[in-house]
Write a protein that holds these residues in place. Structure first.
Motif, PDB file in Angstrom:
ATOM      1  N   CYS A 246     -22.208   6.074 -15.491  1.00  0.00           N
ATOM      2  CA  CYS A 246     -23.070   7.274 -14.009  1.00  0.00           C
ATOM      3  C   CYS A 246     -24.012   6.698 -13.190  1.00  0.00           C
ATOM      4  O   CYS A 246     -24.784   6.587 -12.829  1.00  0.00           O
ATOM      5  N   TYR A 255     -12.861   7.465 -10.780  1.00  0.00           N
ATOM      6  CA  TYR A 255     -12.003   8.007 -11.810  1.00  0.00           C
ATOM      7  C   TYR A 255     -10.685   8.802 -11.322  1.00  0.00           C
ATOM      8  O   TYR A 255      -9.623   8.791 -11.645  1.00  0.00           O
ATOM      9  N   LEU A 275     -10.949  14.917 -21.671  1.00  0.00           N
ATOM     10  CA  LEU A 275     -12.260  15.718 -21.426  1.00  0.00           C
ATOM     11  C   LEU A 275     -13.437  14.110 -20.727  1.00  0.00           C
ATOM     12  O   LEU A 275     -12.244  12.894 -20.561  1.00  0.00           O
ATOM     13  N   ILE A 276     -14.222  15.015 -20.214  1.00  0.00           N
ATOM     14  CA  ILE A 276     -14.880  13.643 -19.262  1.00  0.00           C
ATOM     15  C   ILE A 276     -16.469  13.482 -19.929  1.00  0.00           C
ATOM     16  O   ILE A 276     -16.949  14.270 -20.427  1.00  0.00           O
ATOM     17  N   LEU A 278     -19.386  11.785 -18.823  1.00  0.00           N
ATOM     18  CA  LEU A 278     -20.985  10.705 -18.078  1.00  0.00           C
ATOM     19  C   LEU A 278     -21.838  10.016 -18.796  1.00  0.00           C
ATOM     20  O   LEU A 278     -22.730  10.763 -19.402  1.00  0.00           O
ATOM     21  N   GLN A 295     -21.232  16.678 -13.196  1.00  0.00           N
ATOM     22  CA  GLN A 295     -20.715  17.829 -13.924  1.00  0.00           C
ATOM     23  C   GLN A 295     -20.171  19.341 -13.139  1.00  0.00           C
ATOM     24  O   GLN A 295     -19.661  19.703 -13.359  1.00  0.00           O
ATOM     25  N   PHE A 298     -17.093  17.858 -11.630  1.00  0.00           N
ATOM     26  CA  PHE A 298     -15.862  18.136 -12.117  1.00  0.00           C
ATOM     27  C   PHE A 298     -15.422  19.762 -12.849  1.00  0.00           C
ATOM     28  O   PHE A 298     -13.898  19.661 -13.473  1.00  0.00           O
ATOM     29  N   GLU A 299     -16.548  20.612 -13.012  1.00  0.00           N
ATOM     30  CA  GLU A 299     -16.558  21.829 -13.862  1.00  0.00           C
ATOM     31  C   GLU A 299     -15.471  22.557 -12.520  1.00  0.00           C
ATOM     32  O   GLU A 299     -14.325  23.234 -13.438  1.00  0.00           O
ATOM     33  N   LEU A 303     -12.141  20.942 -15.229  1.00  0.00           N
ATOM     34  CA  LEU A 303     -12.295  19.851 -16.114  1.00  0.00           C
ATOM     35  C   LEU A 303     -13.217  20.287 -17.307  1.00  0.00           C
ATOM     36  O   LEU A 303     -13.863  20.624 -17.107  1.00  0.00           O
ATOM     37  N   ASN A 304     -12.936  19.293 -18.165  1.00  0.00           N
ATOM     38  CA  ASN A 304     -13.642  19.886 -19.914  1.00  0.00           C
ATOM     39  C   ASN A 304     -15.206  18.064 -19.590  1.00  0.00           C
ATOM     40  O   ASN A 304     -14.637  17.513 -20.069  1.00  0.00           O
ATOM     41  N   VAL A 305     -15.831  18.488 -19.018  1.00  0.00           N
ATOM     42  CA  VAL A 305     -16.936  17.297 -18.804  1.00  0.00           C
ATOM     43  C   VAL A 305     -18.455  17.590 -19.863  1.00  0.00           C
ATOM     44  O   VAL A 305     -18.619  18.849 -20.161  1.00  0.00           O
ATOM     45  N   HIS A 306     -19.170  16.620 -20.233  1.00  0.00           N
ATOM     46  CA  HIS A 306     -19.656  16.491 -21.077  1.00  0.00           C
ATOM     47  C   HIS A 306     -20.891  15.568 -20.889  1.00  0.00           C
ATOM     48  O   HIS A 306     -20.359  14.155 -20.485  1.00  0.00           O
TER      49      HIS A 306
END
Length: 460
Positions: A246, A255, A275-276, A278, A295, A298-299, A303-306
């Motif tokens: 980031c 990406y 899974l992403i 950040l 976030q 991507f959501e 996508l599954n973002v953390h």
């Protein structure tokens, strides 16, 4: 890198042992008859997966691997000993291919998985095996079959549950070190990791293997930045964790570039659950703000973002829990069934199951070349030191149709004919005296002092 996950080695199965010509000579045993034993089969080449090995670097100085030959037959119908097999230990995830045809010979999946790659040569028969009602005292034996040999290429694709991917210096190794006991090299410059690292992660009594894949660049599917060497390890993973830096202003572009390379390399890799992460939100307030914006982006893509910090551990626990949930929901891969299916296919020598009448005759300026797996093995196993071998060879040429085919191809008296490694002059004279004169001339070519086998006077 080539020494780490690829290697090229030479493997050779053991030759079969020679059969023996012997007769039973004992007091009070009249006309004991043939008593020569058969030679033993040569050893085979096996490949076995060993979890204590994690690279192919050991093959840099050990290129040639040979199995032991079979023992020769003895008198009293004693069978020659079977040659010891040779087992080549490789790390799990290794693919063995024929270097000449690029055909996959076997794939090593789990520790203890063992498969035969080359069978040993067949042992030659002794004269006791040639006894018939018409020939009760045969003076003939066979050489052992030569063991198969070939160059094979080894390619290692790490067997891991989760693959950590991303651009160089995104924090992949830091994340692996945070969640496992792995000790990858960590430094503040790109391409710190030049070989994949493995780490075991436990979550809710489940154990997963994480693989830290070295950094990927745009053009990796074309080999840029050792892309082939890195991408091959992603194929065996089941879940991907895409780590994004980031602190970079081009996170979305990086990406999309990596995703494009995954699809160009293999569509199945691009379709794996992802899974992403950040990462590096602890670096600055600007990085934390950018992570929150990304976030949302991507959501919206589903996508599954953390948002995580691999250095401080913030958000890492939630990421691992999400990875575990996705990994546990996937159907288990039955590697054992695939290995059993491959092992069920009987590995045969080239001439096994082939008939002597399966051959081709080629007229070349140098000689008439006869090709056929069965006839080539027959010639190779023929022991030309015995006169009866000459007669047997002449009968086989006639009964298999080779003699007629060579004559129809235009072969004349004295023309060269080649079968495998054996070369001889063609002749239409099949009289036994002519064969004996040819055999005797061959025996006279032996160096002085050499023992001549089968020198019994003709006719018997």
């Amino acid at each position: 890198m080539r020494c780490f996950d690829t290697a090229k080695i030479y493997v050779k199965a053991g030759d079969g042992g020679r059969g023996m010509v012997a007769f039973r000579r004992e007091a009070f045993v009249a006309q004991g008859g043939p008593f020569g034993g058969n030679g033993g089969n040569g050893g085979a080449i096996y490949f076995e997966a060993d979890s204590s090995i994690n690279s192919l670097v050991g093959f840099r100085k050990k290129v040639h691997h040979r199995a032991d030959p079979g023992g020769n037959g003895g008198g009293k119908k004693m069978q020659g000993s079977i040659g010891a097999d040779r087992t080549v230990l490789v790390p799990p995830g290794t693919i063995v291919r024929d270097a000449k045809t690029d055909r996959t010979l076997c794939e090593m999946f789990a520790h203890g998985h063992r498969e035969m790659v080359l069978p040993g040569g067949r042992g030659g028969r002794g004269n006791a095996s040639f006894k018939t009602a018409k020939n009760k005292a045969p003076q003939i034996a066979e050489n052992g079959e030569e063991g198969m040999e070939k160059w094979v290429e080894l390619e290692l694709k790490l067997v891991a549950d989760v693959g950590i991917i991303g651009v160089p210096n995104a924090g992949k190794s830091t994340l692996l070190a945070n969640v496992s006991n792995a000790k990858p090299k960590i430094a503040d410059y790109p391409f710190t990791t030049i070989v994949p690292n493995l780490g075991v992660v436990e979550r809710d009594f489940e154990r997963m293997v994480f693989a830290d894949i070295p950094g990927l660049l745009e053009g990796a599917s074309d080999g840029v930045g050792l892309g082939f060497e890195f991408l091959r390890h992603v194929k065996r993973t089941r879940v991907l964790v895409h780590v994004l830096d980031c602190t970079s202003e081009d996170v979305l572009e990086e990406y999309d570039a990596i995703r494009n390379e995954l699809f160009l390399f293999d569509e199945e890799v691009g379709d794996k659950p992802e899974l992403i992460a950040l990462n590096k939100v602890d670096a600055s307030d600007e990085a934390a703000e950018r992570a929150l914006e990304l976030q949302t982006v991507f959501e919206e893509r589903g996508l599954n973002v953390h948002v995580t910090s691999a250095l401080t551990g913030a958000g890492v626990g939630e990421l691992i829990t999400a990875v575990k949930d996705i990994w546990a929901s996937l159907p288990a891969i039955d590697y054992e069934a695939e290995a059993a299916e491959r092992a069920a296919k009987k590995l045969a020598r080239p001439a096994d199951g082939k008939s002597l009448d399966e051959f081709t005759v080629t007229d070349t300026p140098y000689a008439f070349i006869i090709e056929g797996a069965a006839i080539e093995r027959f010639v190779q196993m023929t022991n030309w030191d015995y006169f009866e071998s000459f007669k047997r060879f002449a009968r086989v040429l006639q009964m298999s149709g080779i003699e007629k085919a060579v004559n129809d191809a235009g072969a004349g008296e004295g023309d060269r004919v080649i079968i495998g490694k054996y070369e001889f002059e063609w002749s239409g004279d099949r009289r036994e005296k002519t064969l004996f004169d040819s055999w005797r001339a061959k025996m006279d070519e032996k160096p002085a002092g050499t023992t001549q086998q089968g020198s019994r006077h003709w006719p018997h």
